[in-house]
Design a protein around this motif. Structure first.
Motif, PDB file in Angstrom:
ATOM      1  N   GLU A   1      -5.311  11.700 -13.778  1.00 50.82           N
ATOM      2  CA  GLU A   1      -5.436  10.343 -13.256  1.00 50.82           C
ATOM      3  C   GLU A   1      -4.603   9.397 -14.106  1.00 50.82           C
ATOM      4  O   GLU A   1      -4.752   9.363 -15.330  1.00 50.82           O
ATOM      5  N   ALA A   2      -3.747   8.636 -13.462  1.00 51.82           N
ATOM      6  CA  ALA A   2      -2.939   7.647 -14.169  1.00 51.82           C
ATOM      7  C   ALA A   2      -3.027   6.318 -13.437  1.00 51.82           C
ATOM      8  O   ALA A   2      -3.094   6.273 -12.207  1.00 51.82           O
ATOM      9  N   TYR A   3      -3.038   5.257 -14.199  1.00 54.17           N
ATOM     10  CA  TYR A   3      -2.969   3.913 -13.620  1.00 54.17           C
ATOM     11  C   TYR A   3      -1.590   3.375 -13.960  1.00 54.17           C
ATOM     12  O   TYR A   3      -1.270   3.136 -15.123  1.00 54.17           O
ATOM     13  N   VAL A   4      -0.754   3.222 -12.944  1.00 58.97           N
ATOM     14  CA  VAL A   4       0.634   2.816 -13.131  1.00 58.97           C
ATOM     15  C   VAL A   4       0.801   1.375 -12.657  1.00 58.97           C
ATOM     16  O   VAL A   4       0.493   1.053 -11.506  1.00 58.97           O
ATOM     17  N   GLN A   5       1.288   0.511 -13.542  1.00 58.34           N
ATOM     18  CA  GLN A   5       1.563  -0.882 -13.203  1.00 58.34           C
ATOM     19  C   GLN A   5       3.075  -1.110 -13.291  1.00 58.34           C
ATOM     20  O   GLN A   5       3.719  -0.648 -14.230  1.00 58.34           O
ATOM     21  N   VAL A   6       3.607  -1.808 -12.314  1.00 57.44           N
ATOM     22  CA  VAL A   6       5.044  -2.063 -12.286  1.00 57.44           C
ATOM     23  C   VAL A   6       5.297  -3.543 -12.066  1.00 57.44           C
ATOM     24  O   VAL A   6       4.447  -4.271 -11.548  1.00 57.44           O
ATOM     25  N   SER A   7       6.487  -3.995 -12.453  1.00 61.38           N
ATOM     26  CA  SER A   7       6.803  -5.408 -12.339  1.00 61.38           C
ATOM     27  C   SER A   7       8.297  -5.607 -12.229  1.00 61.38           C
ATOM     28  O   SER A   7       9.089  -4.838 -12.769  1.00 61.38           O
ATOM     29  N   ASN A   8       8.699  -6.694 -11.546  1.00 62.46           N
ATOM     30  CA  ASN A   8      10.087  -7.138 -11.552  1.00 62.46           C
ATOM     31  C   ASN A   8      10.415  -7.890 -12.837  1.00 62.46           C
ATOM     32  O   ASN A   8      11.556  -7.942 -13.271  1.00 62.46           O
ATOM     33  N   ASN A   9       9.380  -8.499 -13.410  1.00 60.85           N
ATOM     34  CA  ASN A   9       9.528  -9.301 -14.613  1.00 60.85           C
ATOM     35  C   ASN A   9       9.121  -8.476 -15.824  1.00 60.85           C
ATOM     36  O   ASN A   9       7.976  -8.047 -15.921  1.00 60.85           O
TER      37      ASN A   9
ATOM     38  N   LEU B   1       0.832  -1.207   0.000  1.00 64.60           N
ATOM     39  CA  LEU B   1       0.000   0.000   0.000  1.00 64.60           C
ATOM     40  C   LEU B   1       0.866   1.257   0.000  1.00 64.60           C
ATOM     41  O   LEU B   1       0.540   2.245  -0.664  1.00 64.60           O
ATOM     42  N   LEU B   2       1.956   1.233   0.755  1.00 68.72           N
ATOM     43  CA  LEU B   2       2.884   2.367   0.743  1.00 68.72           C
ATOM     44  C   LEU B   2       3.464   2.565  -0.649  1.00 68.72           C
ATOM     45  O   LEU B   2       3.566   3.699  -1.141  1.00 68.72           O
ATOM     46  N   LEU B   3       3.830   1.469  -1.294  1.00 67.98           N
ATOM     47  CA  LEU B   3       4.400   1.562  -2.633  1.00 67.98           C
ATOM     48  C   LEU B   3       3.414   2.198  -3.612  1.00 67.98           C
ATOM     49  O   LEU B   3       3.800   2.997  -4.469  1.00 67.98           O
ATOM     50  N   THR B   4       2.135   1.867  -3.468  1.00 67.78           N
ATOM     51  CA  THR B   4       1.113   2.480  -4.318  1.00 67.78           C
ATOM     52  C   THR B   4       1.144   3.996  -4.213  1.00 67.78           C
ATOM     53  O   THR B   4       1.101   4.710  -5.215  1.00 67.78           O
ATOM     54  N   ARG B   5       1.245   4.485  -2.996  1.00 68.27           N
ATOM     55  CA  ARG B   5       1.230   5.934  -2.792  1.00 68.27           C
ATOM     56  C   ARG B   5       2.527   6.571  -3.302  1.00 68.27           C
ATOM     57  O   ARG B   5       2.513   7.657  -3.861  1.00 68.27           O
ATOM     58  N   TYR B   6       3.648   5.909  -3.108  1.00 62.98           N
ATOM     59  CA  TYR B   6       4.904   6.480  -3.594  1.00 62.98           C
ATOM     60  C   TYR B   6       4.916   6.524  -5.125  1.00 62.98           C
ATOM     61  O   TYR B   6       5.450   7.463  -5.722  1.00 62.98           O
ATOM     62  N   ILE B   7       4.318   5.519  -5.741  1.00 61.29           N
ATOM     63  CA  ILE B   7       4.223   5.511  -7.198  1.00 61.29           C
ATOM     64  C   ILE B   7       3.316   6.633  -7.679  1.00 61.29           C
ATOM     65  O   ILE B   7       3.665   7.409  -8.571  1.00 61.29           O
ATOM     66  N   ASP B   8       2.128   6.731  -7.083  1.00 61.52           N
ATOM     67  CA  ASP B   8       1.146   7.708  -7.554  1.00 61.52           C
ATOM     68  C   ASP B   8       1.479   9.135  -7.128  1.00 61.52           C
ATOM     69  O   ASP B   8       1.483  10.050  -7.952  1.00 61.52           O
ATOM     70  N   ASP B   9       1.755   9.320  -5.844  1.00 60.43           N
ATOM     71  CA  ASP B   9       1.863  10.665  -5.302  1.00 60.43           C
ATOM     72  C   ASP B   9       3.227  11.300  -5.544  1.00 60.43           C
ATOM     73  O   ASP B   9       3.313  12.494  -5.834  1.00 60.43           O
ATOM     74  N   TRP B  10       4.279  10.509  -5.407  1.00 55.84           N
ATOM     75  CA  TRP B  10       5.626  11.062  -5.568  1.00 55.84           C
ATOM     76  C   TRP B  10       6.116  10.934  -7.004  1.00 55.84           C
ATOM     77  O   TRP B  10       6.371  11.928  -7.676  1.00 55.84           O
ATOM     78  N   MET B  11       6.239   9.708  -7.458  1.00 54.65           N
ATOM     79  CA  MET B  11       6.788   9.508  -8.794  1.00 54.65           C
ATOM     80  C   MET B  11       5.937  10.187  -9.863  1.00 54.65           C
ATOM     81  O   MET B  11       6.432  10.996 -10.651  1.00 54.65           O
ATOM     82  N   TYR B  12       4.614   9.874  -9.864  1.00 56.35           N
ATOM     83  CA  TYR B  12       3.799  10.366 -10.973  1.00 56.35           C
ATOM     84  C   TYR B  12       3.316  11.799 -10.764  1.00 56.35           C
ATOM     85  O   TYR B  12       3.620  12.693 -11.557  1.00 56.35           O
ATOM     86  N   GLN B  13       2.544  12.036  -9.704  1.00 50.26           N
ATOM     87  CA  GLN B  13       1.891  13.345  -9.560  1.00 50.26           C
ATOM     88  C   GLN B  13       2.884  14.487  -9.396  1.00 50.26           C
ATOM     89  O   GLN B  13       2.741  15.539 -10.008  1.00 50.26           O
ATOM     90  N   ALA B  14       3.904  14.291  -8.563  1.00 55.78           N
ATOM     91  CA  ALA B  14       4.825  15.392  -8.272  1.00 55.78           C
ATOM     92  C   ALA B  14       5.903  15.575  -9.331  1.00 55.78           C
ATOM     93  O   ALA B  14       6.518  16.643  -9.402  1.00 55.78           O
ATOM     94  N   ASN B  15       6.115  14.557 -10.174  1.00 51.97           N
ATOM     95  CA  ASN B  15       7.245  14.642 -11.103  1.00 51.97           C
ATOM     96  C   ASN B  15       6.882  14.293 -12.543  1.00 51.97           C
ATOM     97  O   ASN B  15       6.907  15.150 -13.415  1.00 51.97           O
ATOM     98  N   VAL B  16       6.522  13.054 -12.807  1.00 52.70           N
ATOM     99  CA  VAL B  16       6.307  12.627 -14.192  1.00 52.70           C
ATOM    100  C   VAL B  16       5.166  13.390 -14.855  1.00 52.70           C
ATOM    101  O   VAL B  16       5.281  13.811 -16.015  1.00 52.70           O
TER     102      VAL B  16
END
Length: 551
Positions: free
Chosen positions: A529-537, A452-467
């Protein structure tokens, strides 16, 4: 593009995520037969945005509950209204066996939150739909029903309204806001001669047809909310939360909230509350429903960064943030306390020394430490070292994280030691979310909490504040027609650009996550609004990492 954060010995400071799902599966197999039946909650969000729907649902699922949500075809989006008739039938069909229901009245009465601002419905149709809550109660009298509704917003101008108001707001939005702000102020204080003259000029500058349309729709919303208050008085619904959507200390939204508060003066705070903000209400009421089921009333302490702190009146709000946070804690079924050592959780709110709320997309949101950033991060660290669960509401900027705060939390290895975090949209959206998710996270496995923390870091920090900001600046060079509010032909190149920027962000700032592939889509055909999906693979996209984090 991004300055690399020089942090030595990542392997020692941030141990790499290790796969734990297999172990969890083995351990849980033998106990499966002894587990009590999972509780079921029905949830009708006010639209299909990821934050309203998918992300809210994930929090509840990780809290150990079954949550049933209507199919997407019944929910509204940015351009298409939902199906109130279908939603009512879905509730009737699915309520048997449910332990609680959390329902958006905006979805049930108008079709969605956006529809509540733009619909052309007759007042009698709206009130008839409000009466469906009586039918739900009649068929399922023991089902606790928690309802959240919006008090229509008053955007400050066309830019703040996006495409979610009637078309005339693009031309007259600023005049409408300023006119109603002066009207509201006139109800509370005597206007100066200059203010009175400005009020008269604004009134004359707005066509009567615009006034008639805008105020008529607001009156329908106001009447519907009064009807919901009657449902509380008659014990038809269990709890009602009215949210002031994008308000200001003087605005039409604030004026209507005052009148509704007066009308509800006889109601208990255990049944009803008016709160600043809307998008966070679904999660807060779900948290309340779960706390009721678990018979849990956690004590929650509150703290602020140095400076204005709790006295800050954020952008898009009409009250000090401390009032909002306290209301959010009560709304979630908790109790505010000043005794940090006795609290189940501490909510620390990141505010600016000046008390001003900036936009995350502005150049001021740099990675350079501000006057109170280090002291705030040190307070987080000190509390975590004292084994106090810490939830961080990041509201120094609206619509995205504080880059300086995130940088120092990263360097201090605190990102995945928090109980919850949020820095999205308005200040109250973030603090409300952090309260709800934080309380539910207290009983979660660390693995689920990290996801859940990772979701927020992806959406709020990586995407909203920067990308998001960088993609917006490059839209003009993409072929075709489209804007950040309606991407149109520019959707595909914007997704490709966002994907590349997101991957670079992860590689430079969070390489320890070992993210190998990223996919970005825009479900509402706009950048916000963005839907960001991430993967190790690189061959698969997973929404979350099934890993545990070693502290």
């Amino acid at each position: 593009m991004y300055k690399y954060l020089s942090v030595e010995n990542w392997d020692k400071i941030l141990a790499v995520f290790v796969v734990g799902i297999i172990v969890l599966g083995i351990c849980s197999g033998n106990a499966a037969a002894k587990k009590p039946k999972q509780k079921i909650i029905l949830y009708v969000p006010h639209d299909d945005r990821p934050i309203s729907n998918r992300q809210t649902v994930q929090v509840v699922q990780k809290a150990g509950f079954v949550i049933k949500v209507p199919p997407d075809k019944l929910l509204g989006n940015c351009t298409t209204y939902g199906n109130p008739d279908g939603l009512y039938e879905w509730i009737i069909d699915n309520a048997k066996g449910a332990d609680a229901a959390v329902i958006s009245s905006d979805a049930m009465l108008y079709g969605s939150l956006v529809a509540s601002r733009k619909h052309e419905l007759d007042k009698n149709v709206i009130l008839q739909r409000a009466g469906r809550f009586v039918e739900i109660h009649r068929k399922y009298p023991k089902l606790p029903v928690y309802v959240f509704s919006s008090i229509m917003r008053t955007p400050k101008n066309a830019a703040a309204s996006g495409t979610e108001e009637p078309e005339y707001y693009q031309k007259y939005g600023s005049s409408i806001f300023n006119y109603t702000a002066l009207l509201d102020k006139d109800n509370n204080a005597v206007l100066t001669d200059d203010e009175q003259a400005r009020l008269d000029n604004l009134k004359n500058s707005i066509p009567r047809s615009v006034f008639a349309d805008w105020f008529e729709r607001r009156q329908k919303n106001f009447t519907a909310n009064r009807a919901l208050l009657e449902l509380i008085r008659n014990n038809i619904i269990s709890y009602l939360a009215l949210g002031c959507d994008d308000s200001a200390p003087f605005s039409q939204t604030h004026a209507e909230s005052v009148l509704l508060a007066e009308d509800a003066d006889d109601l208990s705070r255990n049944d009803f509350r008016i709160i600043s903000g809307v998008d966070e209400l679904g999660l807060l009421l779900l948290t309340r429903a779960i706390n009721k089921i678990n018979k849990y009333n956690p004590l929650v302490a509150i703290g602020y960064a140095d400076g204005y702190g709790g006295a800050t009146i954020p952008a898009y709000s009409d009250e000090p943030i401390d009032d909002s946070v306290r209301s959010e804690i009560y709304l979630a079924g908790g109790r505010p306390t000043t005794a940090v050592d006795k609290a189940a959780m501490l909510v620390l709110v990141n505010t600016n020394v000046s008390g001003w709320t900036y936009e995350a997309g502005e150049s001021v949101n740099s990675f350079a430490l501000r006057a109170n950033t280090l002291s705030f991060a040190n307070e987080i660290q000190n509390c975590i070292e004292r084994k106090i669960p810490v939830a961080v509401g990041d509201i120094a900027y609206a619509n995205g994280s504080d880059n300086a705060l995130m940088k120092i939390l990263l360097e201090k290895n605190l990102l995945f030691k928090l109980t919850s975090y949020a820095g999205w949209n308005t200040a109250t959206n973030s603090t409300g979310w952090v309260v709800g998710e934080g309380i539910l996270s207290l009983r979660m496995k660390q693995t689920d909490k990290n996801q859940l923390l990772l979701t927020r870091y992806i959406d709020d920090w990586m995407y909203q504040a920067n990308v998001r900001q960088q993609v917006a600046r490059q839209l003009n060079i993409f072929p075709g027609r489209g804007t950040k509010l309606a991407l149109g032909d520019k959707t595909e190149p914007a997704e490709i650009d966002a994907k590349e920027m997101a991957q670079q962000f992860f590689d430079e700032y969070m390489p320890f996550l070992h993210i190998k592939s990223v996919k970005v889509t825009f479900p509402w055909d706009r950048l916000f609004e963005a839907y960001v999906q991430v993967s190790n693979n690189p061959d698969e996209y997973e929404e979350r990492f099934f890993h545990s984090y070693k502290k």
